[in-house]
Design an enzyme around this catalytic site. Sequence first.
Site, short mmCIF file in Angstrom:
data_model
loop_
_atom_site.label_atom_id
_atom_site.label_comp_id
_atom_site.label_asym_id
_atom_site.label_seq_id
_atom_site.Cartn_x
_atom_site.Cartn_y
_atom_site.Cartn_z
CD GLU A 143 -18.89 28.48 -30.30
OE1 GLU A 143 -17.72 28.48 -30.72
OE2 GLU A 143 -19.34 27.65 -29.51
CG ASP B 152 -19.10 21.91 -28.62
OD1 ASP B 152 -18.38 21.35 -29.44
OD2 ASP B 152 -18.85 23.02 -28.12
CD GLU C 153 -13.97 22.13 -26.50
OE1 GLU C 153 -13.88 21.78 -27.69
OE2 GLU C 153 -14.60 23.14 -26.14
#
Length: 674
Positions: free
Chosen positions: A279, A358, A386
């Site tokens: 990332e 993820d 998240e």
Amino acid sequence: LRYAPLSDDKILQQGLDTLPSVIVTLNSTKTSPVYTAGKELQAGILGVIGESLNITHQTEPAAQSSSILVGTAAAYNAGYGTVDISKFAPDGFWLSIQKGSVKIVGQNERGALYGAFEYLSRISRGNFSDVDLISNPDAPIRWVNQWDNLDGSIERGYAGRSIFFWNGTVVQDLTRVAQYARLLASIRINAIVPNNVNANANSLNNENIEGLGRIADVLRPYGIQVGLSLNFASPQLLGGLSTFDPLEPSVVSWWTEKTALLYKRIPDLAGYLVKANSEGQPGPLTYNRTLADGANLFAKAVKPYGGVVLFRAFVYDHHADWNVWTNDRANAAVQFFKHLDGEFLDNIVVQIKYGAIDFQIREPANPLFANIPKTNKAIELQITQEYLGQQSHFVYIPPLWKEILDFDMRADSKPSLVRDIVAGRRYNNTLGGYAGVVNVGTNTSWLGHHLAMSNLYAYGLLAWDPTLSSEDLLHDWTRLTFGPDPVVLKTVSDISLATLPTYENYSGNLGIQTLTDILYTHFGPNPASQDNNGWGQWTRATATHIGMDRTVKNGTGNAGQYPPEVAAIFENIETTPDDLLLWFHHVPYTHRLKSGKTVIQHFYDAHYEGAKTAQTFPRQWEALRNKVDVERFTEVLFRLTYQAGHSIVWRDSINNFYHNLSRIDDEHGRVGNH
Ligand code: GCU
């Protein structure tokens, strides 16, 4: 940890009848966890039983019959008794309660503190029975990661600002860090990495090394070590070198010197955590070096001090070409790491997210667990929600973790449970374990939702013993947090255990991933955000079909990354479990599940069912008015009410989105043109 008084007179009397008269700690150094254990025992007994016991640091053997003795095995064996040290793993403890005589003996100082917390947990739950047990951790790495930035913000943190950092440096007042340490020690966590994996090179400037040292000083009495996330390009960004090539001698000496400085201030630094080439983060691939070259650089630097390196497997290309059918982010970890197996030094642990994408509501266990047998491995779990509603929704996550930990990879056609792999047992690795992304903040509830703390509690204890049941952990946490009222216990349990299937129902079903917005907020539904971009969380939804084809015969080949027995199950649509159907297969919306429903009808029904169940949460909680203190009652009610409302937003967004795409009406007339 509130050490609330026992309310039942009969149980309290039992406590008084069996209570020893003195606490004996076999170490009087104030920074020692054994000393902390003495203080906790004193505070806990005062709170729970209402008796104030003195602490002494030695005793005559004869006086032991009425004492709580706490110390290390070495100290105990040097004059108080004999305990067989060979029965202990590092951090393990022996707890013996026999008619009022209590012995708490740790393999090390930290183990003694864990034993003290175990004793306190028992008496807080009104359990005064005799016991004689040795408890050892399943794995040595039991860490938490915070994703705190130096400016005090927290990446994916939903409970206020950082308790560690402010304005580029470590906060002056570390009171709250000490409380966090106490909390983590009580669930047997042994290290914290306070700074974000997207690390700022300034974490390593002199001021911050000193700050980290102060953090370490505050954690030490709780037996918790500090670790540090590194920015791979620090030699350039902070050191002013022209390169950060891991094989360049000037870079090697830069890291060696930094590491020496760190260990000078923090002799018990746990080690480093590294996110590289992921990332947008810098890493060794920039210089055509391998990820192992990068990891080994740090491993060599910390080796002389006994440190370890947690090297993250979360490496993938976030500019992947969506138009290529065979591209697959889920393949990345195995592609990047498999060929390096055997090249990582023995103080490196590859930290692997539980699934290959993820932290989604449902993913199969990450195939990497079964692809690098010679490498130490840890599993990365996420306590901060998240993709699970950011603690505005409550999801009790342990059943999801347990499913992954209990998953059998059948490597070489032998039992290969993920939990045995990460413990190091399956492949005889020397290190391994657990990393949990927690992200507590300054909010007084720590995580932003009172009920979410059961996730943290369960995380720590599962890292110690992954065979514990989600239900028992929840029960114990509730009993400790809200007291013994059976209505409270039942209500918290009913709500909590319903949350995971409910959330899955009103978010992404059948393995399509959570369908959370991934482009802007990571909050709320946005199925359109998954496809047509480089992030690789693709669903490949069209007007007629949905799902990623991850088969070997026609798709990305991801199913083939699993050992053959498991690969065969996922390769075949008939044997793939329905809840992972769309993870592995691209099917028409009209495809029939094993339940007999079509995929699209399952979506509609699940969303209605999920949102319906979520409506019951605030109503169930209402029953606890006057049974839970007003503050926690009101705050939880507020959030459960929000969750109930937002579940309807989820239901309608997802259902309408797929109806618009597929133009297939709901059989029950709720979605579409009936
Ligand atoms: C996710 C998350 C990022 C985080 C990353 C990681 O992509 O959204 O905030 O940095 O995972 O785990 O490194």
